[in-house]
Design a protein around this motif. Structure first.
Motif, PDB file in Angstrom:
ATOM      1  N   TRP A  86       0.798  -1.229   0.000  1.00 25.11           N
ATOM      2  CA  TRP A  86       0.000   0.000   0.000  1.00 25.11           C
ATOM      3  C   TRP A  86       0.830   1.277   0.000  1.00 25.11           C
ATOM      4  O   TRP A  86       0.288   2.370   0.068  1.00 25.11           O
ATOM      5  N   ARG A  87       2.156   1.132  -0.027  1.00 26.26           N
ATOM      6  CA  ARG A  87       3.068   2.279   0.028  1.00 26.26           C
ATOM      7  C   ARG A  87       2.785   3.152   1.253  1.00 26.26           C
ATOM      8  O   ARG A  87       2.907   4.370   1.207  1.00 26.26           O
ATOM      9  N   ARG A  88       2.359   2.496   2.357  1.00 24.59           N
ATOM     10  CA  ARG A  88       2.124   3.190   3.609  1.00 24.59           C
ATOM     11  C   ARG A  88       2.814   2.435   4.728  1.00 24.59           C
ATOM     12  O   ARG A  88       2.862   1.208   4.659  1.00 24.59           O
ATOM     13  N   PRO A  89       3.301   3.070   5.763  1.00 25.16           N
ATOM     14  CA  PRO A  89       3.325   4.524   5.978  1.00 25.16           C
ATOM     15  C   PRO A  89       4.417   5.247   5.166  1.00 25.16           C
ATOM     16  O   PRO A  89       4.630   6.431   5.350  1.00 25.16           O
ATOM     17  N   MET A  90       5.069   4.548   4.240  1.00 22.87           N
ATOM     18  CA  MET A  90       6.077   5.167   3.372  1.00 22.87           C
ATOM     19  C   MET A  90       6.255   4.262   2.162  1.00 22.87           C
ATOM     20  O   MET A  90       5.753   3.140   2.133  1.00 22.87           O
ATOM     21  N   ASP A  91       6.967   4.769   1.159  1.00 17.50           N
ATOM     22  CA  ASP A  91       7.306   3.925   0.011  1.00 17.50           C
ATOM     23  C   ASP A  91       8.277   2.831   0.454  1.00 17.50           C
ATOM     24  O   ASP A  91       9.048   3.031   1.389  1.00 17.50           O
ATOM     25  N   PRO A  92       8.269   1.682  -0.235  1.00 13.48           N
ATOM     26  CA  PRO A  92       9.215   0.628   0.151  1.00 13.48           C
ATOM     27  C   PRO A  92      10.662   1.086  -0.023  1.00 13.48           C
ATOM     28  O   PRO A  92      10.972   1.853  -0.934  1.00 13.48           O
ATOM     29  N   ASP A  93      11.513   0.626   0.842  1.00 14.82           N
ATOM     30  CA  ASP A  93      12.929   0.968   0.809  1.00 14.82           C
ATOM     31  C   ASP A  93      13.661  -0.007  -0.116  1.00 14.82           C
ATOM     32  O   ASP A  93      13.274  -1.175  -0.221  1.00 14.82           O
ATOM     33  N   ILE A  94      14.713   0.463  -0.764  1.00  9.61           N
ATOM     34  CA  ILE A  94      15.428  -0.400  -1.724  1.00  9.61           C
ATOM     35  C   ILE A  94      16.000  -1.661  -1.067  1.00  9.61           C
ATOM     36  O   ILE A  94      16.186  -2.667  -1.729  1.00  9.61           O
ATOM     37  N   HIS A  95      16.265  -1.603   0.247  1.00  8.25           N
ATOM     38  CA  HIS A  95      16.898  -2.752   0.896  1.00  8.25           C
ATOM     39  C   HIS A  95      15.933  -3.902   1.156  1.00  8.25           C
ATOM     40  O   HIS A  95      16.359  -5.023   1.383  1.00  8.25           O
ATOM     41  N   TRP A  96      14.626  -3.614   1.172  1.00  7.12           N
ATOM     42  CA  TRP A  96      13.684  -4.724   1.347  1.00  7.12           C
ATOM     43  C   TRP A  96      12.640  -4.802   0.248  1.00  7.12           C
ATOM     44  O   TRP A  96      11.786  -5.676   0.261  1.00  7.12           O
ATOM     45  N   SER A  97      12.682  -3.910  -0.748  1.00  6.45           N
ATOM     46  CA  SER A  97      11.770  -4.107  -1.885  1.00  6.45           C
ATOM     47  C   SER A  97      12.259  -5.318  -2.697  1.00  6.45           C
ATOM     48  O   SER A  97      13.437  -5.681  -2.648  1.00  6.45           O
ATOM     49  N   ALA A  98      11.342  -5.930  -3.425  1.00  6.16           N
ATOM     50  CA  ALA A  98      11.643  -7.203  -4.092  1.00  6.16           C
ATOM     51  C   ALA A  98      12.806  -7.073  -5.079  1.00  6.16           C
ATOM     52  O   ALA A  98      12.940  -6.076  -5.781  1.00  6.16           O
ATOM     53  N   MET A  99      13.627  -8.115  -5.135  1.00  4.39           N
ATOM     54  CA  MET A  99      14.767  -8.130  -6.064  1.00  4.39           C
ATOM     55  C   MET A  99      14.291  -8.056  -7.507  1.00  4.39           C
ATOM     56  O   MET A  99      14.927  -7.404  -8.338  1.00  4.39           O
ATOM     57  N   SER A 100      13.169  -8.711  -7.800  1.00  5.14           N
ATOM     58  CA  SER A 100      12.682  -8.714  -9.181  1.00  5.14           C
ATOM     59  C   SER A 100      12.382  -7.292  -9.662  1.00  5.14           C
ATOM     60  O   SER A 100      12.550  -6.988 -10.839  1.00  5.14           O
ATOM     61  N   GLY A 101      11.964  -6.420  -8.735  1.00  6.51           N
ATOM     62  CA  GLY A 101      11.737  -5.021  -9.102  1.00  6.51           C
ATOM     63  C   GLY A 101      13.019  -4.321  -9.506  1.00  6.51           C
ATOM     64  O   GLY A 101      13.068  -3.579 -10.492  1.00  6.51           O
ATOM     65  N   HIS A 102      14.093  -4.552  -8.758  1.00  7.05           N
ATOM     66  CA  HIS A 102      15.393  -3.968  -9.112  1.00  7.05           C
ATOM     67  C   HIS A 102      15.878  -4.522 -10.455  1.00  7.05           C
ATOM     68  O   HIS A 102      16.318  -3.780 -11.334  1.00  7.05           O
ATOM     69  N   VAL A 103      15.787  -5.839 -10.583  1.00  9.87           N
ATOM     70  CA  VAL A 103      16.287  -6.513 -11.788  1.00  9.87           C
ATOM     71  C   VAL A 103      15.517  -6.055 -13.028  1.00  9.87           C
ATOM     72  O   VAL A 103      16.071  -5.907 -14.113  1.00  9.87           O
ATOM     73  N   SER A 104      14.212  -5.789 -12.850  1.00 15.29           N
ATOM     74  CA  SER A 104      13.361  -5.517 -14.017  1.00 15.29           C
ATOM     75  C   SER A 104      13.616  -4.160 -14.660  1.00 15.29           C
ATOM     76  O   SER A 104      13.468  -4.021 -15.874  1.00 15.29           O
ATOM     77  N   THR A 105      14.004  -3.139 -13.878  1.00  8.48           N
ATOM     78  CA  THR A 105      14.164  -1.803 -14.488  1.00  8.48           C
ATOM     79  C   THR A 105      15.218  -1.834 -15.593  1.00  8.48           C
ATOM     80  O   THR A 105      15.093  -1.152 -16.603  1.00  8.48           O
TER      81      THR A 105
END
Length: 272
Positions: A147-166
């Motif tokens: 839900w991007r609450r109470p803040m946007d996800p942090d790069i250290h725990w957002s999914a690896m597939s998201g990093h890999v996909s950009t």
């Protein structure tokens, strides 16, 4: 959008998409050494020269040209989602960062207040219920990602597939994705595939674990932190990571992959 999190040697021998908490300090130092014959003095994330980084404006044109033309070997490195999120908790939430402060200022007080997380006192050295606090942190991670609450996800725990996909979505293609758990084998394959100005003997390279010593030591085996509900949350957050990078969701105690990464599958599923 460009290529956030992408690093490239100045000699353009190799391109790397950084995935936080996946041996990125060691990989960055190896890249730096392969050009200069010495390591960067300090945390490689602080280096403002000697390595092309997307965050440095002068590096954006050469990185874009190289990646879109696939002029160099490109790779990234991934890690078991269970151990990665656990490591993020001990390093970023419980640990004092290298500037002597808590990570992201008011993040930890907010976690204590809103989620009942404990972090081992002011200095992170006191006893606390690590399992209970970690599971509460996991609820917070889910809230930031879902839900991007109470803040946007942090790069250290957002999914690896998201990093890999950009990297893929903007026109890049990986030649290799390897596992932190088999680091020497994976990194050696990269080094074997490229020509570097300086010879790199992997066996002689130290491990640069910049997060080590920041926080309290993990008091229990990995599997003790994950009950049925925690595993459900982890799967909700990191489902694609388990599937694409072939990790064992059923058994948190097994950090090793259970199959081979299919690069074509990764490009197909993360490329749109």
């Amino acid at each position: 959008m460009g290529f956030p999190g992408t690093w490239m040697t100045e000699s353009e021998s190799v391109v790397y998409r950084v995935v936080p908490k996946c041996a990125c300090s060691t990989i960055g130092q190896i890249m730096y050494y392969s050009d200069h014959g010495e390591f960067f003095d300090g945390d490689i994330h602080d280096a403002q020269s000697g390595l092309h980084k997307w965050a440095l404006e002068a590096s954006q044109e050469p990185i874009t040209r190289n990646v879109q033309g696939h002029e160099s070997y490109a790779f990234t490195c991934v890690r078991n989602p269970y151990t990665r999120v656990l490591s993020s908790f001990f390093d970023k939430i419980c640990g004092i960062q290298r500037n002597g402060k808590r990570y992201r200022g008011n993040l930890v007080p907010m976690l204590i207040y809103q989620y009942g997380v404990e972090v081992g006192g002011e200095d992170g050295k006191q006893e606390f219920d690590q399992v209970q606090s970690f599971r509460r942190f996991l609820l917070f991670v889910r809230d930031t990602i879902r839900w991007r609450r109470p803040m946007d996800p942090d790069i250290h725990w957002s999914a690896m597939s998201g990093h890999v996909s950009t990297f893929i979505c903007n026109g890049g293609r990986y030649d290799n994705i390897f596992w932190t758990e088999a680091f020497n084998d994976g990194m050696q394959k990269v080094l074997d595939a490229i020509e570097t100005p300086q010879d790199v003997k992997l066996a002689e390279i130290p491990r640069f674990n910049e997060s080590e010593g920041h926080g309290p030591k993990r008091a229990h085996p990995v599997e003790d932190y994950f009950d049925d509900l925690s595993m459900h949350l982890v799967y909700e957050i990191y489902k694609r990571d388990f599937e694409l990078f072939k990790y064992d969701f059923e058994d948190p105690s097994n950090k090793m992959p259970v199959g081979e990464i299919d690069l074509d599958e990764v490009h197909a599923k993360l490329g749109n």
